[in-house]
Design a protein around this motif. Structure first.
Motif, PDB file in Angstrom:
ATOM      1  N   ASN B  87       0.942  -0.805   0.036  1.00 38.38           N
ATOM      2  CA  ASN B  87       0.326   0.237   0.113  1.00 38.38           C
ATOM      3  C   ASN B  87       0.716   1.127  -0.402  1.00 38.38           C
ATOM      4  O   ASN B  87       0.423   2.166  -0.721  1.00 38.38           O
ATOM      5  N   PHE B  88       2.121   1.644   0.593  1.00 42.28           N
ATOM      6  CA  PHE B  88       2.845   1.857   0.341  1.00 42.28           C
ATOM      7  C   PHE B  88       3.719   2.568  -0.666  1.00 42.28           C
ATOM      8  O   PHE B  88       3.783   3.501  -1.189  1.00 42.28           O
ATOM      9  N   PHE B  89       4.200   1.481  -1.226  1.00 42.50           N
ATOM     10  CA  PHE B  89       4.737   1.564  -2.673  1.00 42.50           C
ATOM     11  C   PHE B  89       3.698   1.807  -3.505  1.00 42.50           C
ATOM     12  O   PHE B  89       3.903   2.103  -4.675  1.00 42.50           O
ATOM     13  N   GLY B  90       2.884   0.760  -3.953  1.00 39.31           N
ATOM     14  CA  GLY B  90       1.569   1.546  -4.305  1.00 39.31           C
ATOM     15  C   GLY B  90       1.977   0.065  -5.779  1.00 39.31           C
ATOM     16  O   GLY B  90       2.745  -1.267  -5.144  1.00 39.31           O
ATOM     17  N   GLY B  91       0.910  -0.228  -6.455  1.00 37.78           N
ATOM     18  CA  GLY B  91       1.154  -1.278  -7.414  1.00 37.78           C
ATOM     19  C   GLY B  91      -0.297  -2.576  -6.785  1.00 37.78           C
ATOM     20  O   GLY B  91      -0.982  -2.169  -5.882  1.00 37.78           O
ATOM     21  N   GLU B  92      -0.139  -3.778  -7.241  1.00 38.63           N
ATOM     22  CA  GLU B  92      -1.309  -4.801  -7.423  1.00 38.63           C
ATOM     23  C   GLU B  92      -1.707  -5.457  -5.956  1.00 38.63           C
ATOM     24  O   GLU B  92       0.169  -5.917  -5.529  1.00 38.63           O
ATOM     25  N   ILE B  93      -2.116  -5.990  -5.348  1.00 38.31           N
ATOM     26  CA  ILE B  93      -1.627  -6.749  -4.238  1.00 38.31           C
ATOM     27  C   ILE B  93      -2.594  -7.682  -4.074  1.00 38.31           C
ATOM     28  O   ILE B  93      -3.814  -7.911  -3.903  1.00 38.31           O
ATOM     29  N   TYR B  94      -2.070  -8.537  -4.659  1.00 37.78           N
ATOM     30  CA  TYR B  94      -2.187 -10.112  -4.538  1.00 37.78           C
ATOM     31  C   TYR B  94      -2.857 -10.738  -3.592  1.00 37.78           C
ATOM     32  O   TYR B  94      -3.768 -11.707  -4.289  1.00 37.78           O
ATOM     33  N   GLY B  95      -2.937 -10.282  -2.451  1.00 37.86           N
ATOM     34  CA  GLY B  95      -3.071 -11.354  -1.794  1.00 37.86           C
ATOM     35  C   GLY B  95      -4.446 -10.827  -1.239  1.00 37.86           C
ATOM     36  O   GLY B  95      -5.473 -12.041  -0.822  1.00 37.86           O
ATOM     37  N   PHE B  96      -4.935  -9.731  -1.458  1.00 40.57           N
ATOM     38  CA  PHE B  96      -6.253  -8.852  -1.224  1.00 40.57           C
ATOM     39  C   PHE B  96      -7.741  -9.864  -2.926  1.00 40.57           C
ATOM     40  O   PHE B  96      -8.382  -9.767  -2.064  1.00 40.57           O
ATOM     41  N   GLN B  97      -6.539  -9.765  -3.830  1.00 43.79           N
ATOM     42  CA  GLN B  97      -7.582 -10.162  -4.906  1.00 43.79           C
ATOM     43  C   GLN B  97      -7.710 -11.579  -5.085  1.00 43.79           C
ATOM     44  O   GLN B  97      -8.947 -11.708  -5.078  1.00 43.79           O
ATOM     45  N   THR B  98      -6.980 -12.696  -4.541  1.00 42.66           N
ATOM     46  CA  THR B  98      -7.995 -13.801  -4.088  1.00 42.66           C
ATOM     47  C   THR B  98      -8.461 -13.612  -2.772  1.00 42.66           C
ATOM     48  O   THR B  98      -8.941 -14.584  -3.149  1.00 42.66           O
ATOM     49  N   LEU B  99      -8.306 -12.920  -1.838  1.00 45.19           N
ATOM     50  CA  LEU B  99      -9.752 -13.147  -0.780  1.00 45.19           C
ATOM     51  C   LEU B  99     -10.832 -12.800  -0.949  1.00 45.19           C
ATOM     52  O   LEU B  99     -11.283 -13.215  -1.379  1.00 45.19           O
ATOM     53  N   LEU B 100     -11.164 -11.795  -2.123  1.00 39.48           N
ATOM     54  CA  LEU B 100     -11.901 -10.898  -3.068  1.00 39.48           C
ATOM     55  C   LEU B 100     -12.340 -11.923  -3.885  1.00 39.48           C
ATOM     56  O   LEU B 100     -13.966 -12.436  -3.912  1.00 39.48           O
ATOM     57  N   GLU B 101     -11.823 -13.320  -4.487  1.00 42.88           N
ATOM     58  CA  GLU B 101     -12.139 -14.062  -5.071  1.00 42.88           C
ATOM     59  C   GLU B 101     -12.573 -15.491  -4.393  1.00 42.88           C
ATOM     60  O   GLU B 101     -14.131 -15.548  -4.888  1.00 42.88           O
ATOM     61  N   ARG B 102     -12.238 -15.349  -3.220  1.00 36.76           N
ATOM     62  CA  ARG B 102     -12.450 -16.701  -2.423  1.00 36.76           C
ATOM     63  C   ARG B 102     -14.286 -16.132  -1.842  1.00 36.76           C
ATOM     64  O   ARG B 102     -15.411 -16.057  -1.580  1.00 36.76           O
ATOM     65  N   ALA B 103     -14.029 -15.078  -1.061  1.00 38.30           N
ATOM     66  CA  ALA B 103     -15.729 -13.874  -0.690  1.00 38.30           C
ATOM     67  C   ALA B 103     -16.677 -13.847  -2.454  1.00 38.30           C
ATOM     68  O   ALA B 103     -17.518 -14.531  -2.071  1.00 38.30           O
ATOM     69  N   ARG B 104     -16.177 -13.869  -3.324  1.00 39.71           N
ATOM     70  CA  ARG B 104     -16.856 -13.712  -4.586  1.00 39.71           C
ATOM     71  C   ARG B 104     -18.004 -14.919  -4.810  1.00 39.71           C
ATOM     72  O   ARG B 104     -19.077 -15.215  -5.085  1.00 39.71           O
ATOM     73  N   ARG B 105     -17.258 -16.425  -4.772  1.00 45.81           N
ATOM     74  CA  ARG B 105     -17.334 -17.577  -5.227  1.00 45.81           C
ATOM     75  C   ARG B 105     -17.944 -18.167  -4.073  1.00 45.81           C
ATOM     76  O   ARG B 105     -18.902 -18.642  -4.134  1.00 45.81           O
TER      77      ARG B 105
END
Lengths: 108, 170
Positions: B87-105
């Motif tokens: 979050n400090f350096f910017g860019g994609e946060i992969y860890g949270f992406q899988t979190l959201l994928e799990r929640a949606r599925r």
């Protein structure tokens, strides 16, 4: 009462539109659930306490919406939508709304 | 020597939590993905669309009904820690992406399972919304990193062929 979130109901014809019906509830989560969630936050996984909280709020909001529709004399609600908004930290509103209608079954 | 103890006292709990997040968090995530895959296979015949219209409905069947499901999934210490750095350096946060994928599925799966219980074989008008449950507090330093979802859809039964359409063809 038929409740759907589509605009139409197959096999039924809308004969009268009663207007928008709504139901909402504001719920706060309690400290016990916060502590359990705080611990679960270390290892990950589902926060069941918060899921239950959402389920309860949703049931309450939907029940209020159903009561509203019954008062209007409708027998179905179409295009139901849900939104949530946070009120203060630790409390949030769940709002359910839809269009109350009167339907009749379509003849073959 | 005392300074060393002090340092160890400060660093060890953080290391312990990171270790807990790494091992427990990853194992819970892996288990969840395996669980999702298994349960998704069981309901794979249910057609889910997000169209507002019914695809080949069976008008003789009982009227359709709205199904709703909720899911709240928590991040783990490692994901939150790495997320804070990214979050400090910017860019994609992969860890949270899988979190959201799990929640949606998970949320979609729950409405499909409810549809199966009610003997329906299709869901239309699927809506997946993130829900607000009042987790963010700027005054409070300790915020829980989590994803909450509210999914809704309308379950119905599909007919094999629309009788009206069949007549039109012949």
């Amino acid at each position: 009462m038929i409740v759907v979130n589509t605009d139409a109901i197959p096999g039924h014809r809308i004969v009268e539109v009663k207007g928008i019906v709504q139901g909402n509830t504001v719920r706060a989560k309690h400290a016990g659930r916060d502590i359990a969630a705080g611990l679960k936050n270390l290892v990950g996984g589902e926060l069941k306490g918060y899921t239950e909280l959402l389920t309860e709020s949703r049931q309450e909001a939907v029940n209020r919406m159903l009561n509203h529709a019954q008062q209007l004399g409708a027998n179905a609600i179409v295009s139901v939508r849900f939104t949530t908004s946070s009120i203060t930290s630790g409390a949030s509103e769940l709002y359910a709304y839809g269009t109350a209608v009167t339907v009749v079954p379509e003849g073959p | 020597m005392e300074a060393l103890f002090g340092l160890a006292f400060a660093v060890l709990p953080a290391l312990f939590l990171l270790g807990l997040g790494t091992f427990m968090g990853r194992s819970i995530e892996r288990k969840h993905f395996a669980d999702l895959k298994r349960r998704e296979a069981a309901v794979s015949h249910i057609l889910a669309t997000q169209m507002k219209t019914f695809h080949q409905p069976n008008s003789q069947a009982s009227p359709p009904m709205m199904l709703v499901s909720e899911v709240v999934i928590s991040s783990d210490y490692l994901k939150s820690f790495v997320g804070a750095i990214q979050n400090f350096f910017g860019g994609e946060i992969y860890g949270f992406q899988t979190l959201l994928e799990r929640a949606r599925r998970e949320a979609l799966l729950r409405i499909k399972e409810q549809a199966l219980e009610r003997g329906c074989d299709a869901i239309c008008c699927v809506r997946l919304n993130t829900a607000e449950i009042g987790g963010h507090d700027p005054a409070q330093k300790k915020t829980i990193v989590m994803v909450s979802l509210l999914a809704s859809g309308t379950a119905y039964r599909r007919g094999s062929v629309e009788p009206v359409l069949a007549e039109a063809v012949t």
